[in-house]
Every structure is written in C-alpha cells, then in structure tokens.
Design a protein around this motif. Structure first.
Motif, short mmCIF file in Angstrom:
data_model
loop_
_atom_site.label_atom_id
_atom_site.label_comp_id
_atom_site.label_asym_id
_atom_site.label_seq_id
_atom_site.Cartn_x
_atom_site.Cartn_y
_atom_site.Cartn_z
N ASN A 148 4.05 -6.42 8.59
CA ASN A 148 4.78 -5.38 7.87
C ASN A 148 4.67 -4.02 8.55
O ASN A 148 5.51 -3.15 8.38
CB ASN A 148 4.25 -5.24 6.44
CG ASN A 148 4.77 -6.33 5.52
OD1 ASN A 148 5.95 -6.35 5.20
ND2 ASN A 148 3.90 -7.24 5.12
N LEU A 149 3.58 -3.83 9.29
CA LEU A 149 3.30 -2.52 9.88
C LEU A 149 2.79 -2.72 11.30
O LEU A 149 2.02 -3.64 11.56
CB LEU A 149 2.21 -1.83 9.04
CG LEU A 149 2.03 -0.34 9.20
CD1 LEU A 149 3.27 0.40 8.66
CD2 LEU A 149 0.79 0.12 8.43
N MET A 150 3.21 -1.86 12.23
CA MET A 150 2.68 -1.90 13.58
C MET A 150 1.70 -0.74 13.74
O MET A 150 1.96 0.37 13.27
CB MET A 150 3.80 -1.76 14.61
CG MET A 150 4.92 -2.78 14.50
SD MET A 150 4.39 -4.48 14.73
CE MET A 150 4.04 -4.46 16.49
N ALA A 151 0.59 -0.98 14.42
CA ALA A 151 -0.38 0.10 14.63
C ALA A 151 -0.67 0.23 16.12
O ALA A 151 -0.72 -0.76 16.85
CB ALA A 151 -1.67 -0.22 13.89
N PRO B 11 -4.72 -6.46 -0.02
CA PRO B 11 -3.45 -6.48 -0.76
C PRO B 11 -2.72 -7.78 -0.44
O PRO B 11 -2.83 -8.29 0.67
CB PRO B 11 -2.69 -5.28 -0.20
CG PRO B 11 -3.31 -4.99 1.11
CD PRO B 11 -4.73 -5.47 1.05
N THR B 13 -0.18 -9.62 1.02
CA THR B 13 0.81 -9.18 2.01
C THR B 13 2.21 -9.72 1.74
O THR B 13 3.17 -9.26 2.33
CB THR B 13 0.39 -9.57 3.46
OG1 THR B 13 0.05 -10.95 3.48
CG2 THR B 13 -0.78 -8.75 3.93
N ILE B 16 3.92 -6.81 -0.26
CA ILE B 16 3.98 -5.46 0.30
C ILE B 16 5.43 -5.04 0.56
O ILE B 16 6.25 -5.82 1.02
CB ILE B 16 3.14 -5.40 1.59
CG1 ILE B 16 1.68 -5.30 1.22
CG2 ILE B 16 3.56 -4.23 2.47
CD1 ILE B 16 0.75 -5.31 2.40
N ILE B 18 7.97 -1.75 2.10
CA ILE B 18 7.98 -0.57 2.94
C ILE B 18 8.84 0.48 2.27
O ILE B 18 9.96 0.19 1.85
CB ILE B 18 8.55 -0.90 4.34
CG1 ILE B 18 7.75 -2.01 5.02
CG2 ILE B 18 8.62 0.34 5.21
CD1 ILE B 18 6.34 -1.68 5.40
N LEU B 25 3.66 1.91 4.16
CA LEU B 25 3.39 0.83 3.22
C LEU B 25 3.33 1.37 1.81
O LEU B 25 2.69 2.39 1.57
CB LEU B 25 2.02 0.22 3.50
CG LEU B 25 1.86 -0.74 4.67
CD1 LEU B 25 0.45 -1.30 4.63
CD2 LEU B 25 2.86 -1.86 4.60
N ARG B 27 1.58 0.72 -1.40
CA ARG B 27 0.49 -0.13 -1.89
C ARG B 27 0.41 -0.11 -3.41
O ARG B 27 -0.23 -0.97 -3.99
CB ARG B 27 -0.84 0.35 -1.33
CG ARG B 27 -0.88 0.24 0.18
CD ARG B 27 -2.30 0.15 0.66
NE ARG B 27 -2.39 0.61 2.02
CZ ARG B 27 -3.46 0.46 2.77
NH1 ARG B 27 -4.52 -0.12 2.27
NH2 ARG B 27 -3.48 0.90 4.00
N THR B 232 0.99 4.59 13.26
CA THR B 232 1.57 3.35 12.76
C THR B 232 3.08 3.55 12.61
O THR B 232 3.55 4.67 12.48
CB THR B 232 1.00 2.96 11.37
OG1 THR B 232 1.28 4.03 10.47
CG2 THR B 232 -0.49 2.71 11.42
N TYR B 233 3.79 2.47 12.70
CA TYR B 233 5.23 2.54 12.42
C TYR B 233 5.66 1.21 11.85
O TYR B 233 4.97 0.20 12.00
CB TYR B 233 6.03 2.90 13.67
CG TYR B 233 5.93 1.91 14.80
CD1 TYR B 233 6.89 0.92 14.97
CD2 TYR B 233 4.89 1.97 15.72
CE1 TYR B 233 6.81 0.01 16.01
CE2 TYR B 233 4.80 1.06 16.77
CZ TYR B 233 5.77 0.09 16.91
OH TYR B 233 5.68 -0.82 17.94
N THR B 234 6.80 1.22 11.17
CA THR B 234 7.29 -0.04 10.64
C THR B 234 8.34 -0.59 11.60
O THR B 234 9.21 0.14 12.06
CB THR B 234 7.93 0.16 9.25
OG1 THR B 234 8.88 1.22 9.35
CG2 THR B 234 6.89 0.51 8.22
#
Ligand SMILES: Cc1cc2nc3c(=O)[nH]c(=O)nc-3n(C[C@H](O)[C@H](O)[C@H](O)COP(=O)(O)OP(=O)(O)OC[C@H]3O[C@@H](n4cnc5c(N)ncnc54)[C@H](O)[C@@H]3O)c2cc1C
Ligand SMILES: Nc1ncnc2c1ncn2[C@@H]1O[C@H](COP(=O)(O)O)[C@@H](O)[C@H]1O
Lengths: 335, 266
Positions: A148-151, B11, B13, B16, B18, B25, B27, B232-234
């Motif tokens: 869901n998320l890239m880090a 959590p 997943t 989840i 966005i 995220l 939450r 971080t990025y989605t």
C-alpha cells in the motif's frame, strides 16, 4: 560506529546452491553496475559455494569488475551458520561500503544475521535502488503495508549499508563472455561443529523448475478458475504462447497449485512483458508482485474488481468463455 | 518445553485505505489484528506445549494498545503475556527492536523463573514486511535459527523443521534452544471460546519498561536505529486502460487478440 571512510566498493552477493547460481545474483549486478559507475567505485561479486569458480567467472561476464570466491564442501547446501559466518569474515576483512543480497528465502535468512552481527542497517525486500544526491548514501526503496505504501530508507552513519532485493525486479544485463576480472580466493572454512542446523532431507514438490521471474509471458489464474482442472484452460493458451502459468495465493490456499507458482507479496515478484490475470480480483498483495509488468491484461466477471485499475486491457466476462476464443484467435493469427 | 512467542499488533493490511488527497495511509478505523504469521507461531507453540508440557509465554513490544493483541493470544492458548513498552523504544528499526526483544527474553526468563527452549516469531510482520526481527534476535542471543517454517516437530531433544524453499521443502534439525520463524502450518490456529476469552480478560499483563530490561539506550529507539526512513509515497498504478464491458465473449476475445497484435506484444 564504523569509520565510514574505510568502507569502499559495492558488493553483490551471488547465492549458490549445489554449485549453481540463483538468477537473482546476476540480476542484481545490472543495477549495481550503474550504482558503481555513478559512485566511481568497484563492483565486486561475492560467491560462496561448493565448486563455484565458474559462477564467479559468469558474474564478471554479467558486469562485476572482480569476484571474491569462497569455496568449500560446507557450502554445498545453505546453512545459516556457514554462510553468515563466511560473509561476516569477508566483510570484516574487505570493508565494502554497500552489500546487496537477493531476497530469496536464504538471502533473507542470512542478511539479518550478518547485519545484526555487524550492528549495521539492512533494508529488506527492496524494489528500487538509487544514490541519494545529497549524501551519497544508497536510497533503498521498498513496499510496506502489503504494498500500500512505498518507503525510501537510508543507512546514513553505519557501514556497510546493506539491503536485500527481490528476485525478478531487475533484469539481467548483457553477458560479455570475453570480459575478464580478477577472482580472489578466500580460504574460509566453518567447522562442522559450528554449524548448528542440519539438512536431513530435501523434498521437491514441483516437477520442473518454475521460472516465473524470467518468463516473458505469464498467465495467472485466481480463485475464479474454480479448481485445479480449471487451469487446463490457462495451460492451453500458455502452450500456444510459450508462456508460464502462475497463480494467486487463494489458489495456493485452496491446494490447486503449489506455492512455487504464487505471484505477489508473499510469492514471486514478476515483471514479464505480458501478464494475463484470469479470475484474479487484484488484491494489493497480488498487485505488489506484478505491477512491474509491461502489459497487463485482466479477465474478470466482476466489473468492479480492482485488477481492472492496473490493467492495460480489461475484459469483464467469464474467463472460460474468453480464453478459448483468445487461444483460437492467436492460433489463427499465427497460421 | 518452554516456549516464547513474539507477536506484533498490526493494522489489517486488507482494510488499509489511502487518503486520496494527502496520499498517506488512513489508519483510522482500520482494525488491529495479531500479525497473521504470529498466530501460526503461537498455534504451533501451544501444540508443542500440549504435547510436551511446559509453558507458552507471549511478548509484544508496542504501545499500551498492544495489550489487546496479547489478550487475544491468551485466549488461544498462551499461558502468560508481557508487554514491552517504553518511550525510549519508540521509532526502533529491526536492529533496535530485535535488541530490545532479546533483552526482554532474558528479563521474562527471570520473572518466570525458567529458561526458554524455543523462541518463535512469525515470518514477517505485515506492516513492515521485513522478516528480519527473528534472525536478528537469534544473532543477539547467539542461537541457531531456522526461518520459513511450515511445521515443527519435537524429537529427542531436537526439533525437526519443515522449511519452505523454492520448489518444495527442506527438513532441517537443530538443537535447542533455537529461534524459529513460522510462515504457515498444515492446520489453522484455534479459535477463542467465550470461556477462554473471559479467562484472558481477567489475566493481568505486566509491562516491562526500559528500567526492567538491561538494555543500553544507545541501541534503542530512533537514535539506536541504523536505518532511517527518508520518505514514503503511495504507488500510483492506475492505468486507465481499455475495458470491455458487456461485450460478448467471442467479440471480446477477438478484440484482445487484435490488441495484442497491433501493439506487437506477442
Ligand atoms: C500477508 C498477506 C500476504 C499475501 N500475499 C499474497 C500474494 O503473495 N499473492 C496473492 O495473490 N495474494 C496474497 N495475499 C492474499 C490477497 O489479499 C488476496 O486474498 C488474494 O490475492 C485473492 O486471490 P484471488 O484474486 O485469486 O481470489 P478472489 O479475491 O476470491 O478473487 C477471485 C476473482 O475471480 C473472479 N471470477 C470468479 N469466477 C470467474 C470466472 N469464471 N471468470 C472470470 N472471473 C471470475 C471474481 O469476480 C473475483 O474477482 C496476501 C494476503 C496477506 C494478508
Ligand atoms: N514489536 C514487536 N513485538 C513483538 N514481536 C515482534 C515485533 N516486531 C516484530 N516481531 C516479531 O518478529 C517477526 C518478524 O517481524 P518483522 O521483522 O518486523 O517483519 C514478527 O512476525 C514477530 O514475531
């Protein structure tokens, strides 16, 4: 804390078993070559195994400047103690700035053992590598929260900076048979009494090697295929296209296909030219393993299935009606 | 056999979302669960205990809220639970987390007056997805490790672990004590009953803080973590491709074949 300036060069660990290299080591030489050129440092392949001099040569042909070779009977099969022990000794002696390891089960077993021993950082399961312009550190990018998320993660003060990278994310570079480089042999041996785990049996559940990571075309079936027999319809198209069949986790859970065929976060990461998803809903954990494909086709009954969001070509329909037509049409095109 | 199981509250997943505006995220409202792989670790631990006697203790490092996850574990077979919690532990990466947890192993051994024969972790936590804490704990504790376990059997002071590999599995043995990380089992974790839930509710869960563990602050928390998250990025994977809806199968299949040909994909 290590004196950072003592640490130089980029290492790619070439995993072997029974004298054979796993493809991911060679894949990683490709992005690592670019990083080494950018940093103007050496790219060194590290090969540990039994009778693996040929593997070291191959690594040089795939772009390494030189190779370090540890060869011995205790490295025929993977054990944590032998491989991590050898790696720790090598890193202690040569002080590489960066160590890149394939995120296979064995790579992910050895990596944290080594990084913890050296009290340095390890970034797991990366899907992208770059150099941070400002600091010169490696910027390791990886999916979290199930994709869901890239880090983007860095290891600014500790050396070596280490990361594991998933198989199938990078493609192998060009193979230059004539390329030469030094092969340094290191005589490191781990006493049998120091190897605390013993392999007693290896059981193969898959008849032939499943090479999803290297496939050009993958046809994947999900729960929508309905049964193990249902996969015949996919196989017919696969035979026509010389493609490899894959599956979602729901299929593995149902016992229709072995885990070796699973694509996704807890399966294989693949990036073929063409990915045809049939009866796959497109859960984030599945998409995380296949979104790097060049072209994605989706066939699903449910028009709201999330797989359509990532598809270049989607068909809302019954896979058992659409696939046979497609197979026939392609046969016709080729006739 | 005394068994320690490390569990993490994560959590779910699958739930989840966005935030479409901030691309972060969401939450809020996302249910917290016991990390799915850890539920397998607990189940195999409880089964070994039922077979051999001994005790199963669960620990979790996290905020006060993680006690909920520990309660869940108490209701499905764990005998005791400890929360490892301190402000000084916040922001730990895997190296710091594994250091704190391995110190906690020793602290819990003292509290319980026993030695653990087996330390179980899940293969990976589904939030961080690193699969590093287990092997790193083994390194801190200088114990043998077996990762990716599909099943664990006890025999003559040793364990036999079925370890997942690419095209099948390996049978691996090791002496105890050892650390094993669990992927999956041939059976599903048990469910709580009303009775076990009630009993778990009543059970006290002690908290071990920085002062209870013999840890060096320099290796804990954000400051003790060699890796730093820089951003971080989605991922944006939406493609807006062609979508045939309501097209009859013969026609749709033909259009797809043509599309594959005109784009020179085959
Ligand atoms: C920690 C974790 C890791 C995971 N890792 C992975 C992973 O690596 N890989 C993975 O795949 N999943 C993984 N999952 C599971 C994932 O969340 C989904 O449950 C899974 O991908 C669903 O598989 P599916 O799409 O085949 O099944 P479903 O979600 O049940 O979808 C089946 C689809 O088939 C369609 N369908 C039914 N019949 C037909 C028909 N005749 N013709 C056309 N369409 C039809 C339905 O409309 C539906 O969309 C993971 C989950 C977790 C929690
Ligand atoms: N904060 C934590 N508390 C307890 N156990 C943890 C914690 N973090 C990780 N673990 C354990 O380590 C395993 C691997 O986690 P990770 O390395 O974060 O993917 C998990 O499945 C847990 O068993």
């Amino acid at each position: 804390m290590a004196n950072k300036t003592d640490y130089k060069n980029i290492w790619v660990y070439i995993e072997t078993e029974c004298g054979q290299a796993k493809p991911v080591g060679h894949e990683l030489l490709n992005p690592a070559r670019k990083l080494a050129d950018e940093k103007q440092c050496q790219l060194i392949a590290v090969v540990i195994g039994k009778d693996v001099e040929e593997v070291a040569k191959t690594a040089i042909s795939y772009g390494a400047d030189s190779a370090i070779l540890v060869d011995g009977p205790e490295y025929e099969y993977y054990t944590t103690d032998a491989f991590a022990g050898a790696m720790e000794q090598l890193i202690g002696k040569y002080k590489p700035e960066t160590v890149i390891i394939g995120a296979t089960n064995n790579g992910r077993d050895m990596g944290p053992r080594v990084s913890c021993n050296l009290k340095t950082g390890l970034t797991a399961d990366c899907t992208d590598l770059a150099i941070d312009e400002e600091t010169g550190n490696i910027a390791w990018t990886r999916p979290t929260f199930g994709g869901n998320l890239m880090a983007t993660i860095m290891c600014p003060d500790h050396r070596p900076q280490m990361g594991t990278v998933r198989p199938g994310v990078f493609k192998k570079g060009a193979f230059d048979e004539g390329k030469t480089g030094e092969i340094v042999k290191e005589d490191i041996h781990i006493a049998e009494s120091d190897i605390r785990t013993k392999l007693i049996e290896r059981v193969k559940e898959v008849a032939e090697a499943v090479n999803l990571e290297e496939a050009e075309i993958i046809i994947t079936g999900g729960r929508g295929v309905g049964s193990a027999e249902g996969f015949k319809t996919l196989q017919e198209l696969a035979d026509e296209l010389d493609a490899t069949v894959g599956c979602s986790r729901a299929v593995v859970d149902a016992g229709w296909m072995p885990h070796a065929y699973q694509v996704g976060q807890s399966g294989k990461t693949v990036a073929p030219k063409l990915y045809i998803a049939c009866g796959v809903s497109g859960a984030i954990q599945h998409v995380a393993g296949m979104s790097g494909s060049d072209y994605i086709v989706a066939i699903n009954k449910d028009e709201d299935a999330p797989i359509f969001d990532v598809a270049d070509f989607g068909i809302v329909g019954n896979l058992f009606e659409v696939l046979p037509v497609l197979t026939e049409q392609i046969k016709k095109q080729r006739a | 056999m005394n068994i320690l199981v490390c569990i993490k509250q994560v959590p779910d997943t699958n739930e989840i979302k966005i935030d479409p505006v901030t691309h972060t995220l969401v939450r809020k409202g996302v249910p917290s669960i016991v990390n799915p792989f850890d539920t397998y670790a607990l189940e195999v631990g409880v089964r070994l205990k039922e077979q051999l006697g001994g005790k199963v203790v669960v620990i979790s490092m996290g905020p006060e809220q993680a006690k909920e996850a520990l309660k869940t574990c108490l209701s499905v077979g764990a005998d005791d639970a400890y929360l490892i919690s301190d402000r000084k532990f916040g922001g730990s990466d895997t190296l710091a987390t594994s250091y704190i947890l391995s110190s906690a192993v020793k602290a819990v051994e003292e509290k319980e007056g026993l030695k653990f024969d087996l330390i179980l972790c899940g293969k990976q936590a589904v939030d961080g997805d690193t699969a590093q804490v287990g092997p790193e704990m083994a390194e801190h504790l200088d114990l043998p490790q077996i990762t990716y376990a599909l099943d664990i059997v006890y025999e003559d002071d040793k364990i036999q672990v079925k370890r997942e590999c690419d095209d099948g599995y390996d049978m691996i043995t090791t002496t105890l004590p050892a650390v094993v990380t669990v992927v999956k089992l041939p059976y599903e974790p048990r469910y709580a009953t009303i009775r076990t839930k009630m009993a778990a509710k009543k059970k006290e869960i002690p908290t071990l803080t920085f002062d209870d563990l013999k840890t060096d602050e320099a290796y804990c928390g954000l400051g003790g973590s060699p890796t730093k998250v820089k951003g971080t990025y989605t991922p944006n994977r939406e493609k807006n491709g062609v979508k045939l809806n309501g097209v009859e199968a013969n026609d749709a299949g033909a259009q797809l074949a043509e599309w594959l040909q005109t784009n020179k994909i085959l």
